[in-house]
Design a protein around this motif. Structure first.
Motif, mmCIF file in Angstrom:
data_model
loop_
_atom_site.group_PDB
_atom_site.id
_atom_site.type_symbol
_atom_site.label_atom_id
_atom_site.label_comp_id
_atom_site.label_asym_id
_atom_site.label_seq_id
_atom_site.Cartn_x
_atom_site.Cartn_y
_atom_site.Cartn_z
ATOM 1 N N ARG A 364 -16.542 6.486 -12.145
ATOM 2 C CA ARG A 364 -17.535 7.412 -11.617
ATOM 3 C C ARG A 364 -16.800 8.605 -11.024
ATOM 4 O O ARG A 364 -15.805 8.439 -10.321
ATOM 5 N N ASN A 365 -17.286 9.808 -11.325
ATOM 6 C CA ASN A 365 -16.689 10.998 -10.723
ATOM 7 C C ASN A 365 -16.969 11.000 -9.222
ATOM 8 O O ASN A 365 -18.022 10.564 -8.771
ATOM 9 N N ILE A 366 -16.044 11.525 -8.491
ATOM 10 C CA ILE A 366 -16.090 11.431 -7.034
ATOM 11 C C ILE A 366 -16.916 12.562 -6.441
ATOM 12 O O ILE A 366 -16.986 13.660 -6.979
ATOM 13 N N THR A 367 -17.563 12.272 -5.327
ATOM 14 C CA THR A 367 -18.171 13.329 -4.511
ATOM 15 C C THR A 367 -17.495 13.276 -3.150
ATOM 16 O O THR A 367 -16.891 12.274 -2.783
ATOM 17 N N GLN A 368 -17.586 14.351 -2.404
ATOM 18 C CA GLN A 368 -16.826 14.455 -1.159
ATOM 19 C C GLN A 368 -17.210 13.376 -0.145
ATOM 20 O O GLN A 368 -16.406 12.954 0.667
ATOM 21 N N GLU A 369 -18.455 12.893 -0.216
ATOM 22 C CA GLU A 369 -18.906 11.903 0.763
ATOM 23 C C GLU A 369 -18.448 10.487 0.402
ATOM 24 O O GLU A 369 -18.461 9.593 1.232
ATOM 25 N N ASP A 370 -18.065 10.273 -0.861
ATOM 26 C CA ASP A 370 -17.788 8.914 -1.330
ATOM 27 C C ASP A 370 -16.545 8.308 -0.685
ATOM 28 O O ASP A 370 -16.570 7.183 -0.213
ATOM 29 N N CYS A 371 -15.442 9.018 -0.727
ATOM 30 C CA CYS A 371 -14.152 8.435 -0.369
ATOM 31 C C CYS A 371 -13.284 9.405 0.405
ATOM 32 O O CYS A 371 -13.438 10.620 0.308
ATOM 33 N N LYS A 372 -12.360 8.819 1.157
ATOM 34 C CA LYS A 372 -11.314 9.583 1.854
ATOM 35 C C LYS A 372 -9.971 9.063 1.371
ATOM 36 O O LYS A 372 -9.887 8.023 0.735
ATOM 37 N N HIS A 373 -8.913 9.790 1.716
ATOM 38 C CA HIS A 373 -7.581 9.371 1.280
ATOM 39 C C HIS A 373 -7.130 8.079 1.955
ATOM 40 O O HIS A 373 -6.141 7.474 1.515
ATOM 41 N N SER A 374 -7.829 7.652 2.980
ATOM 42 C CA SER A 374 -7.520 6.350 3.591
ATOM 43 C C SER A 374 -7.949 5.204 2.678
ATOM 44 O O SER A 374 -7.677 4.039 2.960
ATOM 45 N N GLU A 375 -8.608 5.527 1.548
ATOM 46 C CA GLU A 375 -9.045 4.513 0.581
ATOM 47 C C GLU A 375 -8.331 4.664 -0.760
ATOM 48 O O GLU A 375 -8.835 4.217 -1.783
ATOM 49 N N ASP A 376 -7.158 5.280 -0.755
ATOM 50 C CA ASP A 376 -6.421 5.479 -2.008
ATOM 51 C C ASP A 376 -5.947 4.144 -2.585
ATOM 52 O O ASP A 376 -5.409 3.297 -1.868
ATOM 53 N N ALA A 377 -6.134 3.974 -3.884
ATOM 54 C CA ALA A 377 -5.749 2.740 -4.575
ATOM 55 C C ALA A 377 -4.273 2.775 -4.956
ATOM 56 O O ALA A 377 -3.703 3.829 -5.213
ATOM 57 N N ALA A 378 -3.666 1.578 -4.999
ATOM 58 C CA ALA A 378 -2.253 1.455 -5.362
ATOM 59 C C ALA A 378 -2.044 0.173 -6.144
ATOM 60 O O ALA A 378 -2.940 -0.664 -6.250
ATOM 61 N N VAL A 379 -0.842 0.014 -6.717
ATOM 62 C CA VAL A 379 -0.533 -1.181 -7.509
ATOM 63 C C VAL A 379 0.883 -1.682 -7.211
ATOM 64 O O VAL A 379 1.748 -0.923 -6.760
ATOM 65 N N ARG A 380 1.070 -2.975 -7.446
ATOM 66 C CA ARG A 380 2.411 -3.559 -7.579
ATOM 67 C C ARG A 380 2.440 -4.238 -8.944
ATOM 68 O O ARG A 380 1.627 -5.097 -9.223
ATOM 69 N N CYS A 381 3.387 -3.834 -9.791
ATOM 70 C CA CYS A 381 3.446 -4.341 -11.160
ATOM 71 C C CYS A 381 4.544 -5.394 -11.302
ATOM 72 O O CYS A 381 5.546 -5.365 -10.586
ATOM 73 N N ASN A 382 4.344 -6.326 -12.248
ATOM 74 C CA ASN A 382 5.437 -7.211 -12.651
ATOM 75 C C ASN A 382 6.440 -6.390 -13.442
ATOM 76 O O ASN A 382 6.062 -5.619 -14.333
ATOM 77 N N ILE A 383 7.718 -6.538 -13.122
ATOM 78 C CA ILE A 383 8.760 -5.804 -13.844
ATOM 79 C C ILE A 383 9.796 -6.798 -14.359
ATOM 80 O O ILE A 383 9.931 -7.889 -13.812
ATOM 81 N N PRO A 384 10.505 -6.445 -15.425
ATOM 82 C CA PRO A 384 11.520 -7.369 -15.948
ATOM 83 C C PRO A 384 12.591 -7.668 -14.911
ATOM 84 O O PRO A 384 12.949 -6.804 -14.108
ATOM 85 N N TYR A 385 13.082 -8.895 -14.948
ATOM 86 C CA TYR A 385 14.188 -9.249 -14.059
ATOM 87 C C TYR A 385 15.471 -8.702 -14.661
ATOM 88 O O TYR A 385 15.902 -9.132 -15.732
ATOM 89 N N MET A 386 16.090 -7.730 -13.981
ATOM 90 C CA MET A 386 17.292 -7.091 -14.502
ATOM 91 C C MET A 386 18.565 -7.595 -13.811
ATOM 92 O O MET A 386 19.673 -7.333 -14.259
ATOM 93 N N GLY A 387 18.421 -8.269 -12.688
ATOM 94 C CA GLY A 387 19.588 -8.814 -11.995
ATOM 95 C C GLY A 387 20.394 -7.793 -11.226
ATOM 96 O O GLY A 387 21.518 -8.080 -10.783
ATOM 97 N N TYR A 388 19.866 -6.579 -11.034
ATOM 98 C CA TYR A 388 20.639 -5.530 -10.353
ATOM 99 C C TYR A 388 20.970 -5.894 -8.907
ATOM 100 O O TYR A 388 22.006 -5.491 -8.378
ATOM 101 N N GLU A 389 20.072 -6.648 -8.247
ATOM 102 C CA GLU A 389 20.301 -6.956 -6.831
ATOM 103 C C GLU A 389 21.491 -7.883 -6.628
ATOM 104 O O GLU A 389 22.001 -8.010 -5.513
ATOM 105 N N ASN A 390 21.966 -8.550 -7.709
ATOM 106 C CA ASN A 390 23.131 -9.428 -7.594
ATOM 107 C C ASN A 390 24.448 -8.658 -7.658
ATOM 108 O O ASN A 390 25.513 -9.243 -7.470
ATOM 109 N N LEU A 391 24.363 -7.351 -7.926
ATOM 110 C CA LEU A 391 25.572 -6.532 -8.079
ATOM 111 C C LEU A 391 25.827 -5.645 -6.866
ATOM 112 O O LEU A 391 26.673 -4.758 -6.914
ATOM 113 N N ILE A 392 25.095 -5.877 -5.781
ATOM 114 C CA ILE A 392 25.260 -5.063 -4.572
ATOM 115 C C ILE A 392 24.943 -5.924 -3.356
ATOM 116 O O ILE A 392 24.135 -6.853 -3.441
#
Length: 584
Positions: A364-392
């Motif tokens: 749905r297209n947004i109107t000014q009354e619908d939402c504020k930036h305090s309601e911004d959506a975000a994600v955490r994605c599954n990512i491949p295991y690269m093992g980089y954290e074992n090298l530092i």
């Protein structure tokens, strides 16, 4: 015990309380429920306190057992186990009485969130060996020319000339193994998305397994390919003798294709691919780690955010896959990755999960009354295991978030890594950002060129110098550096690079339109500009003026700075070290 929030509609800090006890998720009855109960439960969920609670299944009816009834907490208990109740599983309630909580939107520092889908709880199987993926990225090598399995990086299956599968190293991990009949493309899409890859291929060869019998746990797994987790597909458990099962089938295997940013290849090829793709219309901002952030979309040549109304894992997974990651681990609401700026382009995004782009989903297209930036959506994605954290690693710091940077070099197949220091010459915030990201410790507060006060390790050799990062790399080894020909003027350990990392950070943004709206020219007498001259606010030609006579022409404006990050902004110097100045 584990706890999670569930139900709909809800924000990230509220919902029906579900508890994992005796290998089964269940709910809590609202009889005699109090705010004290909510305080204890919110702390279990990683929030500092509760602001309220809900009765009569406000967030929808749960399923399964009702584990607790007549719970009575004072509010200060460390665990719900310490509160009075009727006993586990002893309840006279129905799911119409499921209790919910509303938690204060403030996280306990350092709390590990269990309210996410964790891939590593699954088991991986190749051939006859079962490996928990807590040992990530490693499975037995496939039968190459008839040799026995050996531990190796994740293999890629190819048809060998001898009729046996041949192995080639592949950095993207395999998805979880499901014991059952050979899958179809939809099944592999779900499994590879869970492993952090954006698509899956069926292997072009049969596996040769050892002669010992296999134990099968699942069969008849049927996914559409849009599920975010294998548990959301239809499947059946084997009952009774698991070793005699699956007579007509074989172990199910998937092969993952990594997204563009994880694929091996030289910089020229990546640049060519980016040019072919053109300007992206979706991006993640504000996240400290790869594959997480506030979702921003490009519309009418302007970047904007998405409102979190009806935001869920299906829509989040479409975003993740579009960006080259796996399925979504978490769909975040309430500006958990910081507030964006500019327009809010979309609201009530409702993807089915099959879409290749978020723009193909109904919204749905947004109107000014619908939402504020305090309601911004975000994600955490599954990512491949690269093992980089074992090298530092970090050494010598007062907490795990700070210390002298040590990196592993020469860690080949089966070789023991050789640890060494990074030259502090030219080390700055961008390099510290990459180090903190590689460590999985969030944002960089400081990049330090001298670390004599963290001299607590027996590692004294410099092994990396000339490190110059752009800030977006996933590992220090991806940044420019001198390679084997080290060049460091100060090779003593006191001049080794160090970092101070933080899970949250401030994000300061100048309100540019206000500067434009308020700018004006003013002629001001020199006798009124002594302080400005002392603070070096005037151009160098002011030194040649005939003080205190004459005037200077100034560009003046008002400024306003917003902090859109997830931490308070503090100047480098604390209040105790501020000095009084007659000009201010």
């Amino acid at each position: 015990l584990k706890f999670r929030l569930a139900g709909y509609p809800r924000k990230h800090n509220e919902g029906r309380v579900e508890v994992f006890y005796n290998d089964e998720w269940g709910t809590i009855c609202d009889d005699d429920f109090t705010l004290g109960n909510a305080h204890v439960l919110c702390r279990h969920l990683g929030f500092v306190a509760a602001t309220g609670w809900a009765h009569s299944a406000k967030y929808g009816k749960g399923v399964g057992r009702i584990w607790l009834d007549n719970v009575n907490c004072a509010g200060g208990e460390k665990s719900i186990r310490d509160c009075k109740h009727r006993g586990w599983g002893n309840s006279d309630c129905s799911h119409e009485e499921d209790a919910g909580v509303i938690c204060k939107d403030e996280r306990i520092p350092g709390f590990k969130d269990y309210n996410v889908i964790e891939v590593r709880k699954l088991m991986a199987r190749v051939g006859s060996t079962t490996v928990p993926t807590e040992h990530p990225g490693w499975v037995p090598r496939c039968w190459c020319s008839g040799h026995s399995p050996s531990w190796c990086r994740i293999p890629r299956w190819q048809e060998g000339g001898t009729g046996f599968p041949s192995c080639a190293p592949r950095r993207c991990p395999w998805g979880p193994r499901v014991m059952g009949y050979p899958g179809v493309a939809g099944d592999t899409s779900t499994a590879t998305g869970l492993a952090g890859c954006d698509s899956g291929l069926l292997p072009p060869c049969r596996l040769f397994t050892e002669r010992q019998q296999l134990n099968y746990h699942l069969h008849s797994v049927s996914c559409t390919g849009t599920e975010v987790h294998l548990s959301m597909c239809t499947f059946e458990f084997y009952r009774g003798n698991a070793s005699a099962a699956c007579g007509a089938g074989m172990p199910a295997v998937v092969s993952c294709l990594p997204g563009p940013i994880f694929a091996a290849g030289n910089a020229h090829r990546k640049k060519q691919r980016q040019q072919q793709q053109g300007q992206p219309r979706i991006r993640l901002k504000g996240g400290a780690r790869v594959g997480e952030g506030r979702v921003e979309v490009l519309k009418s040549s302007e970047w904007g955010t998405i409102c979190d109304d009806r935001w869920n894992l299906l829509s989040a997974s479409v975003v993740c896959r579009e960006l080259g990651f796996g399925s979504a681990k978490e769909a975040l609401t309430g500006a958990r990755m910081g507030q964006g700026t500019g327009p809010i382009h979309l609201n009530e995004v409702q993807c089915q999960g099959t879409e290749k782009s978020l723009w193909s989903c109904p919204f749905r297209n947004i109107t000014q009354e619908d939402c504020k930036h305090s309601e911004d959506a975000a994600v955490r994605c599954n990512i491949p295991y690269m093992g980089y954290e074992n090298l530092i690693r970090l050494s010598g710091g007062r907490s795990r978030f700070e210390g002298r940077v040590e990196v592993a070099v020469g860690a080949g197949d089966g070789d023991q890594p050789h640890w060494g220091l990074v030259c502090g010459e030219g080390w700055g915030t961008l390099e510290a950002m990459v180090a903190c990201r590689q460590l999985g410790l969030g944002f960089a507060n400081h990049g330090l060129q001298e670390t004599w006060y963290w001299d607590a390790s027996n590692v004294t050799e410099m092994v990396m110098s000339g490190v110059k990062c752009a800030g977006h790399e996933m590992s220090l080894s991806h940044c420019q550096h001198h390679g084997a020909s080290l060049s460091c003027r100060n090779t003593g350990t006191r001049f080794a690079a160090g970092v101070i990392c933080s899970e949250t950070a401030s994000d300061l943004l100048l309100h540019a339109p206000l500067v434009q709206e308020t700018a004006y020219i003013e002629d001001r007498p020199l006798h009124m500009l002594y302080c400005a001259a002392e603070e070096n606010c005037l151009s160098s030609s002011a030194r040649l003026a005939n003080w205190p006579y004459g005037h200077r022409r100034l560009l003046r404006f008002s400024s306003q700075i917003h902090n859109h990050g997830r931490a308070d902004f503090r100047p480098k110097a604390g209040r105790h070290s501020w000095v009084w100045h007659e000009c201010h």
